[in-house]
Write a protein that holds these residues in place. Sequence first.
Motif, PDB file in Angstrom:
ATOM      1  N   LEU A 106       0.748  -1.018   0.083  1.00 42.37           N
ATOM      2  CA  LEU A 106       0.026  -0.026   0.080  1.00 42.37           C
ATOM      3  C   LEU A 106       0.890   1.246  -0.180  1.00 42.37           C
ATOM      4  O   LEU A 106       1.844   1.376   0.860  1.00 42.37           O
ATOM      5  N   ILE A 107       0.772   2.199  -1.001  1.00 42.19           N
ATOM      6  CA  ILE A 107       1.441   3.407  -0.915  1.00 42.19           C
ATOM      7  C   ILE A 107       0.523   4.340  -0.324  1.00 42.19           C
ATOM      8  O   ILE A 107      -0.585   4.780  -0.942  1.00 42.19           O
ATOM      9  N   LEU A 108       0.783   4.913   0.672  1.00 40.07           N
ATOM     10  CA  LEU A 108       0.090   6.067   1.342  1.00 40.07           C
ATOM     11  C   LEU A 108       0.504   7.356   1.181  1.00 40.07           C
ATOM     12  O   LEU A 108       1.577   7.895   1.112  1.00 40.07           O
ATOM     13  N   THR A 109      -0.288   8.329   0.503  1.00 41.36           N
ATOM     14  CA  THR A 109      -0.106   9.523   0.279  1.00 41.36           C
ATOM     15  C   THR A 109      -0.904  10.583   1.207  1.00 41.36           C
ATOM     16  O   THR A 109      -2.364  10.364   1.049  1.00 41.36           O
ATOM     17  N   HIS A 110      -0.326  11.314   2.026  1.00 40.14           N
ATOM     18  CA  HIS A 110      -0.879  12.279   3.045  1.00 40.14           C
ATOM     19  C   HIS A 110      -1.574  13.757   2.168  1.00 40.14           C
ATOM     20  O   HIS A 110      -1.164  13.701   1.156  1.00 40.14           O
ATOM     21  N   GLY A 111      -2.149  14.229   3.085  1.00 44.27           N
ATOM     22  CA  GLY A 111      -2.966  15.578   2.589  1.00 44.27           C
ATOM     23  C   GLY A 111      -1.930  16.820   2.806  1.00 44.27           C
ATOM     24  O   GLY A 111      -0.873  16.859   3.008  1.00 44.27           O
ATOM     25  N   ILE A 112      -2.769  17.894   2.484  1.00 46.88           N
ATOM     26  CA  ILE A 112      -2.490  19.267   2.888  1.00 46.88           C
ATOM     27  C   ILE A 112      -2.331  19.544   4.267  1.00 46.88           C
ATOM     28  O   ILE A 112      -2.882  18.877   5.160  1.00 46.88           O
ATOM     29  N   LEU A 113      -1.211  20.155   4.631  1.00 47.99           N
ATOM     30  CA  LEU A 113      -0.779  20.521   6.060  1.00 47.99           C
ATOM     31  C   LEU A 113      -0.465  19.070   6.896  1.00 47.99           C
ATOM     32  O   LEU A 113      -0.794  19.128   8.171  1.00 47.99           O
ATOM     33  N   LEU A 159       6.340  27.543  -5.538  1.00 48.54           N
ATOM     34  CA  LEU A 159       5.559  27.742  -6.904  1.00 48.54           C
ATOM     35  C   LEU A 159       5.687  26.987  -8.174  1.00 48.54           C
ATOM     36  O   LEU A 159       4.817  26.384  -8.595  1.00 48.54           O
ATOM     37  N   THR A 160       7.149  26.924  -8.266  1.00 43.88           N
ATOM     38  CA  THR A 160       7.675  26.048  -9.736  1.00 43.88           C
ATOM     39  C   THR A 160       7.534  24.577  -9.494  1.00 43.88           C
ATOM     40  O   THR A 160       7.404  23.799 -10.577  1.00 43.88           O
ATOM     41  N   ASP A 161       7.832  23.951  -8.412  1.00 47.99           N
ATOM     42  CA  ASP A 161       8.027  22.758  -8.147  1.00 47.99           C
ATOM     43  C   ASP A 161       6.868  22.164  -7.394  1.00 47.99           C
ATOM     44  O   ASP A 161       6.574  21.211  -7.743  1.00 47.99           O
ATOM     45  N   ALA A 162       6.371  22.670  -6.391  1.00 45.57           N
ATOM     46  CA  ALA A 162       5.173  22.431  -5.798  1.00 45.57           C
ATOM     47  C   ALA A 162       3.886  22.359  -6.490  1.00 45.57           C
ATOM     48  O   ALA A 162       3.117  23.316  -6.140  1.00 45.57           O
ATOM     49  N   GLN A 163       3.663  21.693  -7.410  1.00 43.95           N
ATOM     50  CA  GLN A 163       2.611  21.616  -8.223  1.00 43.95           C
ATOM     51  C   GLN A 163       1.954  20.245  -8.436  1.00 43.95           C
ATOM     52  O   GLN A 163       2.752  19.333  -8.262  1.00 43.95           O
ATOM     53  N   PHE A 164       0.635  20.377  -8.478  1.00 36.51           N
ATOM     54  CA  PHE A 164      -0.252  19.157  -8.511  1.00 36.51           C
ATOM     55  C   PHE A 164       0.393  18.022  -9.459  1.00 36.51           C
ATOM     56  O   PHE A 164       0.772  16.810  -9.052  1.00 36.51           O
ATOM     57  N   GLN A 165       0.652  18.310 -10.727  1.00 29.54           N
ATOM     58  CA  GLN A 165       1.147  17.457 -11.713  1.00 29.54           C
ATOM     59  C   GLN A 165       2.348  16.882 -11.439  1.00 29.54           C
ATOM     60  O   GLN A 165       2.876  15.884 -11.938  1.00 29.54           O
ATOM     61  N   GLY A 195      -4.910   7.263  -0.672  1.00 34.47           N
ATOM     62  CA  GLY A 195      -4.644   8.662  -0.599  1.00 34.47           C
ATOM     63  C   GLY A 195      -5.563   9.307   0.400  1.00 34.47           C
ATOM     64  O   GLY A 195      -6.816   9.038   0.352  1.00 34.47           O
ATOM     65  N   HIS A 196      -5.030  10.353   1.201  1.00 29.92           N
ATOM     66  CA  HIS A 196      -6.276  11.144   2.120  1.00 29.92           C
ATOM     67  C   HIS A 196      -6.212  12.482   1.426  1.00 29.92           C
ATOM     68  O   HIS A 196      -5.056  13.383   1.385  1.00 29.92           O
ATOM     69  N   SER A 197      -7.421  13.068   1.436  1.00 34.17           N
ATOM     70  CA  SER A 197      -7.476  14.314   1.015  1.00 34.17           C
ATOM     71  C   SER A 197      -6.746  14.930  -0.277  1.00 34.17           C
ATOM     72  O   SER A 197      -7.092  14.181  -1.253  1.00 34.17           O
ATOM     73  N   TYR A 198      -5.747  16.055  -0.165  1.00 32.37           N
ATOM     74  CA  TYR A 198      -5.070  16.264  -1.169  1.00 32.37           C
ATOM     75  C   TYR A 198      -4.450  14.884  -1.955  1.00 32.37           C
ATOM     76  O   TYR A 198      -4.212  14.795  -2.801  1.00 32.37           O
ATOM     77  N   GLY A 199      -3.962  13.948  -0.965  1.00 31.44           N
ATOM     78  CA  GLY A 199      -3.549  12.847  -1.405  1.00 31.44           C
ATOM     79  C   GLY A 199      -4.444  11.917  -2.192  1.00 31.44           C
ATOM     80  O   GLY A 199      -4.056  11.190  -2.995  1.00 31.44           O
ATOM     81  N   GLU A 288       0.354  24.501  -4.491  1.00 35.79           N
ATOM     82  CA  GLU A 288      -0.401  23.144  -4.508  1.00 35.79           C
ATOM     83  C   GLU A 288      -1.780  23.404  -4.974  1.00 35.79           C
ATOM     84  O   GLU A 288      -2.258  22.684  -6.092  1.00 35.79           O
ATOM     85  N   LEU A 289      -2.528  24.467  -4.352  1.00 37.31           N
ATOM     86  CA  LEU A 289      -3.930  24.363  -4.717  1.00 37.31           C
ATOM     87  C   LEU A 289      -4.503  24.962  -6.138  1.00 37.31           C
ATOM     88  O   LEU A 289      -5.225  24.569  -6.552  1.00 37.31           O
ATOM     89  N   PRO A 290      -3.708  26.016  -6.260  1.00 42.96           N
ATOM     90  CA  PRO A 290      -3.894  26.556  -7.701  1.00 42.96           C
ATOM     91  C   PRO A 290      -3.857  25.397  -8.953  1.00 42.96           C
ATOM     92  O   PRO A 290      -4.680  25.240  -9.878  1.00 42.96           O
TER      93      PRO A 290
END
Length: 373
Positions: A106-113, A159-165, A195-199, A288-290
């Motif tokens: 299981l690969i677990l991805t956490h959320g924002i904050l 801004l340039t690295d912390a993006q969703f994609q 995944g949880h939330s953003y994850g 992250e969010l935009p």
Amino acid sequence: MLFRSLLSLSCIGLLVTALPDKSHLVTRQPNDCREISIPITVEVPRFLISTEINDDWDAAALTFNLTRRDFGQATFPLPITGTTAGPVRSTYSVGGTFCGNGSTTLILTHGILESKLYWQPDFPGSERYDFVKAAVKAGYSVLSYDRIGVGSSSRIDPLTDAQFQVQVAVLNALVEHVRNNAASPLPAHKVVLLGHSYGAYLSAAAAASNQSRNSVDAVLLTGFAGGFSHFGPFLAGAGLRVARDRRPRRWGALDPGYLTTADRYADAYRRVAAWTHERGSEPFAAGELPSLLATSITYRDITAPVQIVQGRYDVSACGGNCAGQLDEIRGNLTGARVVETVEDLPAGHNLNLHLIAPKAFGLMFDFLGRQGL
């Protein structure tokens, strides 16, 4: 003009490379857990984000903008001016904890904050909320990792690295690493994304992508209803502030583009507030969010079985009452072999930190068992 050039993660060509021969064991933990660091190279287009965060006033302005009723519409577009001319290549170090010796990982991805501590909290009496321990006991291997920009993973430009994609590309690389790398401590015959939330959005996007669609055997999602209609109350309640100014001893080296909640009371409706604020929380980056809101996830491209397990009183996912709110996302998952939703558990957003957690874990393991995992 409203920015409409959305990045579709199911069809865009993404170069994603894990470097398995360089992953290494850092430390050992009890209960058959070990800390690892995995170098990963990704090459994906980036959004050009016009947001600038220098102080708390800028953070407050971002909150006002993100919660405005018409944010992202023609009258008040996303703070994105375009995309890079081509893919941008970057290499990151992803820090994680690997536990167990089961053939399904299981690969677990956490959320924002949050950080990977969400899956394995360490406050007194936290055993009942420890998903990792429960999963290993149920016979699974578990890789919980810090998203890039968080905790033990690479610090990155907010801004340039912390993006969703970019985060999706990292997760795709982890899937490849876990599934195919016989030389690493992570060999697996089957892979499940949780995944949880953003994850959860990241996990869904990875499972829908060309890179991971045929490598993922099931998808588990929490803190998630598939849309963004209820982000406003969550963000307004968070009271975003510049992390390095709030906690200089812990986060003083961070760029001001990393944000956190105003105080522990902003966390109270979501988590075990004192532990979360002092220990479990991590800032998130302004990009992250935009970038999430500007990305199109093609849910119908997910072919693996999907289970969504929701606390009924989740504010950010469902506006405080999830009854009937999962019907739309369920209807969008037309390509999944199986879709199962649970929306009535007596809990809020951070499901793992409510008393119902052991029951929620059991529902997930039962679902996986019925899928032969």
